[in-house]
Design a protein around this motif. Structure first.
Motif, PDB file in Angstrom:
ATOM      1  N   GLY A  90      -0.553   4.803 -36.638  1.00 30.34           N
ATOM      2  CA  GLY A  90       0.670   4.721 -35.841  1.00 30.34           C
ATOM      3  C   GLY A  90       1.951   4.641 -36.645  1.00 30.34           C
ATOM      4  O   GLY A  90       3.028   4.531 -36.064  1.00 30.34           O
ATOM      5  N   ASN A  91       1.860   4.662 -37.989  1.00 28.11           N
ATOM      6  CA  ASN A  91       3.078   4.718 -38.786  1.00 28.11           C
ATOM      7  C   ASN A  91       3.701   6.103 -38.683  1.00 28.11           C
ATOM      8  O   ASN A  91       3.025   7.093 -38.377  1.00 28.11           O
ATOM      9  N   THR A  92       5.003   6.195 -38.979  1.00 30.93           N
ATOM     10  CA  THR A  92       5.628   7.492 -39.160  1.00 30.93           C
ATOM     11  C   THR A  92       6.066   7.596 -40.618  1.00 30.93           C
ATOM     12  O   THR A  92       6.214   6.579 -41.302  1.00 30.93           O
ATOM     13  N   THR A  93       6.243   8.827 -41.097  1.00 28.24           N
ATOM     14  CA  THR A  93       6.326   9.019 -42.542  1.00 28.24           C
ATOM     15  C   THR A  93       7.460   9.947 -42.961  1.00 28.24           C
ATOM     16  O   THR A  93       7.865  10.841 -42.229  1.00 28.24           O
ATOM     17  N   VAL A  94       7.918   9.689 -44.184  1.00 27.90           N
ATOM     18  CA  VAL A  94       8.764  10.638 -44.900  1.00 27.90           C
ATOM     19  C   VAL A  94       8.007  10.958 -46.184  1.00 27.90           C
ATOM     20  O   VAL A  94       7.771  10.066 -47.010  1.00 27.90           O
ATOM     21  N   VAL A  95       7.587  12.206 -46.324  1.00 32.34           N
ATOM     22  CA  VAL A  95       6.748  12.600 -47.452  1.00 32.34           C
ATOM     23  C   VAL A  95       7.587  13.362 -48.467  1.00 32.34           C
ATOM     24  O   VAL A  95       8.332  14.274 -48.097  1.00 32.34           O
ATOM     25  N   VAL A  96       7.476  12.955 -49.732  1.00 32.99           N
ATOM     26  CA  VAL A  96       8.045  13.773 -50.800  1.00 32.99           C
ATOM     27  C   VAL A  96       6.894  14.556 -51.390  1.00 32.99           C
ATOM     28  O   VAL A  96       5.957  13.991 -51.969  1.00 32.99           O
ATOM     29  N   ALA A  97       6.928  15.884 -51.220  1.00 36.08           N
ATOM     30  CA  ALA A  97       5.813  16.727 -51.644  1.00 36.08           C
ATOM     31  C   ALA A  97       5.777  16.848 -53.163  1.00 36.08           C
ATOM     32  O   ALA A  97       6.752  16.523 -53.848  1.00 36.08           O
ATOM     33  N   SER A  98       4.654  17.316 -53.662  1.00 32.23           N
ATOM     34  CA  SER A  98       4.538  17.590 -55.094  1.00 32.23           C
ATOM     35  C   SER A  98       5.705  18.465 -55.537  1.00 32.23           C
ATOM     36  O   SER A  98       6.032  19.456 -54.885  1.00 32.23           O
ATOM     37  N   GLU A  99       6.327  18.093 -56.655  1.00 27.44           N
ATOM     38  CA  GLU A  99       7.490  18.868 -57.109  1.00 27.44           C
ATOM     39  C   GLU A  99       7.082  20.239 -57.642  1.00 27.44           C
ATOM     40  O   GLU A  99       7.666  21.247 -57.234  1.00 27.44           O
ATOM     41  N   PRO A 100       6.060  20.330 -58.516  1.00 24.64           N
ATOM     42  CA  PRO A 100       5.697  21.667 -59.007  1.00 24.64           C
ATOM     43  C   PRO A 100       4.927  22.506 -57.986  1.00 24.64           C
ATOM     44  O   PRO A 100       4.967  23.735 -58.081  1.00 24.64           O
ATOM     45  N   ALA A 101       4.235  21.879 -57.037  1.00 24.06           N
ATOM     46  CA  ALA A 101       3.391  22.649 -56.106  1.00 24.06           C
ATOM     47  C   ALA A 101       3.677  22.240 -54.664  1.00 24.06           C
ATOM     48  O   ALA A 101       2.840  21.644 -53.987  1.00 24.06           O
ATOM     49  N   PRO A 102       4.866  22.540 -54.152  1.00 24.13           N
ATOM     50  CA  PRO A 102       5.266  22.049 -52.830  1.00 24.13           C
ATOM     51  C   PRO A 102       4.921  22.990 -51.678  1.00 24.13           C
ATOM     52  O   PRO A 102       5.072  22.601 -50.526  1.00 24.13           O
ATOM     53  N   LEU A 103       4.476  24.204 -51.981  1.00 23.41           N
ATOM     54  CA  LEU A 103       4.407  25.214 -50.918  1.00 23.41           C
ATOM     55  C   LEU A 103       3.339  24.891 -49.880  1.00 23.41           C
ATOM     56  O   LEU A 103       3.550  25.071 -48.672  1.00 23.41           O
ATOM     57  N   ALA A 104       2.183  24.383 -50.333  1.00 21.95           N
ATOM     58  CA  ALA A 104       1.120  24.055 -49.384  1.00 21.95           C
ATOM     59  C   ALA A 104       1.585  22.975 -48.407  1.00 21.95           C
ATOM     60  O   ALA A 104       1.158  22.946 -47.244  1.00 21.95           O
ATOM     61  N   ALA A 105       2.460  22.095 -48.873  1.00 28.25           N
ATOM     62  CA  ALA A 105       2.947  21.024 -48.000  1.00 28.25           C
ATOM     63  C   ALA A 105       3.744  21.605 -46.839  1.00 28.25           C
ATOM     64  O   ALA A 105       3.628  21.142 -45.697  1.00 28.25           O
ATOM     65  N   ILE A 106       4.559  22.604 -47.115  1.00 26.09           N
ATOM     66  CA  ILE A 106       5.368  23.195 -46.039  1.00 26.09           C
ATOM     67  C   ILE A 106       4.480  24.030 -45.115  1.00 26.09           C
ATOM     68  O   ILE A 106       4.689  24.055 -43.894  1.00 26.09           O
ATOM     69  N   THR A 107       3.484  24.689 -45.689  1.00 28.49           N
ATOM     70  CA  THR A 107       2.550  25.412 -44.820  1.00 28.49           C
ATOM     71  C   THR A 107       1.767  24.412 -43.960  1.00 28.49           C
ATOM     72  O   THR A 107       1.488  24.677 -42.786  1.00 28.49           O
ATOM     73  N   LEU A 108       1.437  23.239 -44.538  1.00 21.76           N
ATOM     74  CA  LEU A 108       0.777  22.201 -43.739  1.00 21.76           C
ATOM     75  C   LEU A 108       1.692  21.754 -42.594  1.00 21.76           C
ATOM     76  O   LEU A 108       1.218  21.466 -41.491  1.00 21.76           O
ATOM     77  N   ALA A 109       2.980  21.727 -42.837  1.00 21.88           N
ATOM     78  CA  ALA A 109       3.926  21.348 -41.782  1.00 21.88           C
ATOM     79  C   ALA A 109       3.802  22.302 -40.595  1.00 21.88           C
ATOM     80  O   ALA A 109       3.952  21.897 -39.438  1.00 21.88           O
ATOM     81  N   GLU A 110       3.528  23.588 -40.888  1.00 15.10           N
ATOM     82  CA  GLU A 110       3.341  24.551 -39.794  1.00 15.10           C
ATOM     83  C   GLU A 110       2.099  24.190 -38.973  1.00 15.10           C
ATOM     84  O   GLU A 110       2.064  24.375 -37.755  1.00 15.10           O
TER      85      GLU A 110
END
Lengths: 477, 284
Positions: free
Chosen positions: B173-193
């Motif tokens: 039930g927590n909500t989050t602010v995630v700082v994605a991996s700096e060198p490999a951030p693309l999968a994080a944004i695709t995960l957002a989709e």
């Protein structure tokens, strides 16, 4: 109807034997301290009770080394069942010496004997009895099959419940196999030093419990000492923050039980006489020197007038005075410094426009005293609604809807406790669910038990004391 | 071979359920394992971090108020959506230098991790809570509750590591602010989709890409963030961030390093739970 006047009913002091001076309890012996000794006084009459040794950095180091040696040679390796038996012994001796402990606590702290005798000391014995039973059952506590102790714990406790806070810290630490260096507050060291004697009577191995006295510098030296593995602190949020900063980047475990500004919510359908008793208990118990005190009364608008009328009538019956008198409801403020703080915040309440009221109440000439006080017309922005006063001062606010009550209750950086008064079960559970606080008392207040986890949300700290949850702080998990 | 030009994706931030660019207008190039250009990722600013915290705070009461059963279904739905994009994620991980076998295994493990945590949503209360036998006529019970807004500094494991730190924070039930991996951030944004199409309410997960050293001090010192997970932080920055976190007594999670394929246990969930104890008298 005949009204009988109260006659004084003082508890005898003859049961306690206060020595002229006390040293530091390190490695099973009382030894000299190398800081500047200080005096502990009776806050009810300002008389000096004893000279107390002050631990400097070298003394802290000695205590930590003694605790480390005891941990490595004796206590850490001892079977849990044997550790438990030592704790049961301690619990029994506390029960045997309960009157002595209660009287000494009231003399050094200023709290009414009725409370030290009926609340503090019985809970102290219960805490040791409860955690004694965990010592050989840790593998069943949900922290893995064979959870290990952390090592040496540095513990710093406040002056409001000197012996009870000692029990909250020492009992779980020892049950889990840790050794401790504990620093009591500088204004209330005597019962901790008497506890040292109880450890000796119990034949507790030297170094398992070390008690060092002193003020802030001693506490700072203890929490910063590289030889300790865990810090447990109960006290103000400001000091808690400093400790968290001191420990940043280290591998020390930390639990903090800090300040509060609890809302005590009274709905219109509450049993009002019971609610009034709960309000009084919530804020005037222990002179309001309680981190979880119900210091903000939130009363539903439609019954506000009636509640205030009954509350004022009840407050007029509170007896303020000699802590050792068995009739006393409100004892002495613990120190001149605390009295100044209560006065300053109460003055701020008036200056900011709230209405101050106290019942007619004659205070003793000597000692530190403050009449039970309530403020009405309090706004959420007032200091007396935001800051912890830690005294017998109640701020009264009103609300119309449950949503408003919860929003106001949660409008604080603290989150230690809260109270709810209503006869409607679903409303109790809804309110309890929406309060951001670690302990919620519904149709009761200020209840404590070793089986019940206690601790805060947000800036009231982290970690829990009591119950199965209380073991986690002292296990390497 | 077709001569059709591929349509590339613009990688943006994920805040409050939307995909904005950084308000700063900045981006930084992300390269593959061999140093070849892949995409320009958004280079989030302090203002973006604050917006993300605001979104997370706004989403908190609603998400925390969902039933465990409902949160379980949403996390399971995330696993379903991820499974449907298995090939896309495998290809994206291969760009970071992983072999085909390794990339596919990591995607599978990430899907299974969502499934593992989904099941916890309506069980952790029973495991971490208690009915307490107090010595008096009172009913006394303790329940775990979410801590609030959690800042999650994700590790460099671009998908499995990210899922392993994100799922345990939100399942309770927590909500989050995630700082994605700096060198490999693309999968994080695709995960957002994936998250955006899984019935997860907007604001429960907010994802920032950019420079960790720039963003994390603001999150560590932010007074409306309740907890911070330092998993992706190198040791030399821990002390500074813990000092900043002390300002409002944030809960700090600093795990001892273990591989992402190990049994996750419950520690990452309990790190962001508070215990609430409620008393009520028993009587007639």
């Amino acid at each position: 109807m005949t009204v009988f006047e109260y006659a004084p009913a003082p508890e005898s002091r003859s049961v306690v034997d206060i020595r002229g001076s006390y040293g530091l309890f390190i490695d099973g012996e009382f030894t000299d301290g190398h800081g500047e000794p200080f005096k502990t006084i009776n806050p009810a009459d300002e008389s000096v009770l004893a000279d107390i040794a002050c631990a400097d950095e070298a003394d802290v180091d000695r205590a930590v080394k003694a605790a480390r040696a005891a941990y490595e040679r004796v206590w850490g390796a001892m079977p849990g069942a044997e550790r438990g038996k030592y704790l049961y012994r301690i619990a029994r001796i506390i029960q045997e010496r309960s009157r002595e402990l209660a009287v000494l606590e009231s003399i050094d702290n200023g709290k009414p004997i009725r409370e030290s005798r009926d609340v503090d000391v019985p809970l102290v014995a219960a805490w040791f009895f409860y955690y004694a039973g965990w010592a050989d059952k840790l593998g069943h506590a949900g922290f893995g099959p064979d959870p290990r102790p952390v090592g040496v714990a540095g513990q710093v406790i406040p002056w409001n419940f000197p012996l009870l806070m000692l029990a909250w810290k020492i009992a779980p630490a020892l049950a889990c196999g840790n050794t401790v260096v504990l620093k009591p507050a500088e204004t209330t060291p005597l019962t901790a030093l008497l506890f040292a004697d109880i450890c000796r009577q119990a034949d507790l191995p030297p170094g398992v419990v070390n008690i060092i006295t002193g003020a802030g510098d001693t506490g700072r030296a203890l929490v910063a000492h590289p030889g300790i593995d865990k810090v447990a602190f109960t006290g103000s949020t400001d000091v808690g923050r400093q400790i968290a900063r001191t420990l940043a980047g280290t591998s020390k475990k930390l639990t903090l039980e800090l300040g509060g500004k609890a809302a005590n919510i009274v709905y219109a359908d509450a049993a009002l006489d019971q609610a009034v008793e709960g309000i009084v208990n919530g804020i005037f118990f222990n002179q309001g020197h309680v981190c979880c005190a119900g210091s903000r009364l939130l009363v539903q608008e439609s019954v506000a007038e009636e509640v205030l009328e009954r509350l004022k009538a009840r407050m007029a019956t509170l007896r303020v005075g000699d802590p050792l008198d068995k009739n006393t409801d409100i004892g002495a403020i613990n120190s001149a410094a605390q009295l100044d703080k209560i006065r300053e915040l109460s003055a701020a309440g008036e200056a900011e426009g709230a209405d101050r009221w106290s019942p007619p109440c004659r205070l003793p000439d000597r000692g530190f005293w403050f009449a039970p006080t309530l403020f009405t017309g309090v706004a959420q922005s007032h200091r007396i609604a935001r800051e912890e006063i830690f005294g017998p001062v109640l701020s009264v606010l009103t609300f119309r809807t449950p949503e408003e009550a919860v929003t106001k209750a949660n409008n604080t950086p603290y989150g230690l406790s809260a109270g709810i008064w209503t006869e409607k079960g679903s409303q109790i559970l809804w309110t309890a669910q929406h309060l951001r606080a670690g302990v919620v008392w519904a149709n009761t207040f200020n209840k404590f038990d070793p089986a019940s986890p206690f601790g805060g949300y947000k800036e009231s700290g982290y970690g829990r004391e009591g119950g199965r949850h209380g073991l986690e702080a002292y296990l390497n998990v | 071979m077709s001569d059709r030009l591929a349509v590339r994706k613009t990688y943006k931030l994920y805040i409050a359920g939307a995909f904005p660019r950084s308000e700063s207008g900045r981006s930084y190039p992300v390269t593959d394992g061999k140093g070849r250009f892949l995409a320009n990722a958004a280079h989030a600013s302090r203002k973006d971090a604050r917006d993300a915290v605001t979104a997370a705070r706004k989403a908190f009461p609603g998400w925390a108020g969902r039933t465990g059963y409902n949160r379980a279904q949403i996390l399971y739905r995330i696993a379903e959506m991820l499974e449907g994009r298995r090939d896309q994620f495998t290809a994206e991980l291969r760009h970071t230098g992983a072999s085909k076998t390794h990339a596919a295994a990591e995607v599978d493990a990430a899907i299974d991790r969502w499934v593992w945590y989904a099941g916890w949503a309506d069980k952790i209360t029973a495991v971490a809570g208690a009915a307490n036998p107090v010595a008096g006529p009172y009913f006394n019970f303790s329940t775990p509750e979410p801590t609030g807004v959690v800042a999650v500094i994700a590790p460099d494991s671009p998908l499995l590591g990210l899922v392993s730190v994100l799922a345990p924070a939100i399942v309770t039930g927590n909500t989050t602010v995630v700082v994605a991996s700096e060198p490999a951030p693309l999968a994080a944004i695709t995960l957002a989709e994936v998250l955006a199409t899984s019935d997860l309410p907007g604001g429960v997960v907010n994802i920032l890409t950019g420079h960790r050293t720039e963003l994390t001090p603001w999150l560590a010192s932010h007074m409306d963030v309740n907890a911070i997970d330092l998993t992706g932080i190198p040791d030399e920055h821990v002390q500074d961030l813990e000092e900043k976190a002390a300002g409002n007594l944030k809960r700090v999670h600093r795990p001892t390093a273990t591989g992402w394929t190990a049994d996750p246990g419950t520690a990452r969930m309990t790190a962001f739970l508070e215990t609430k104890t409620v008393w009520h008298p028993v009587g007639v």
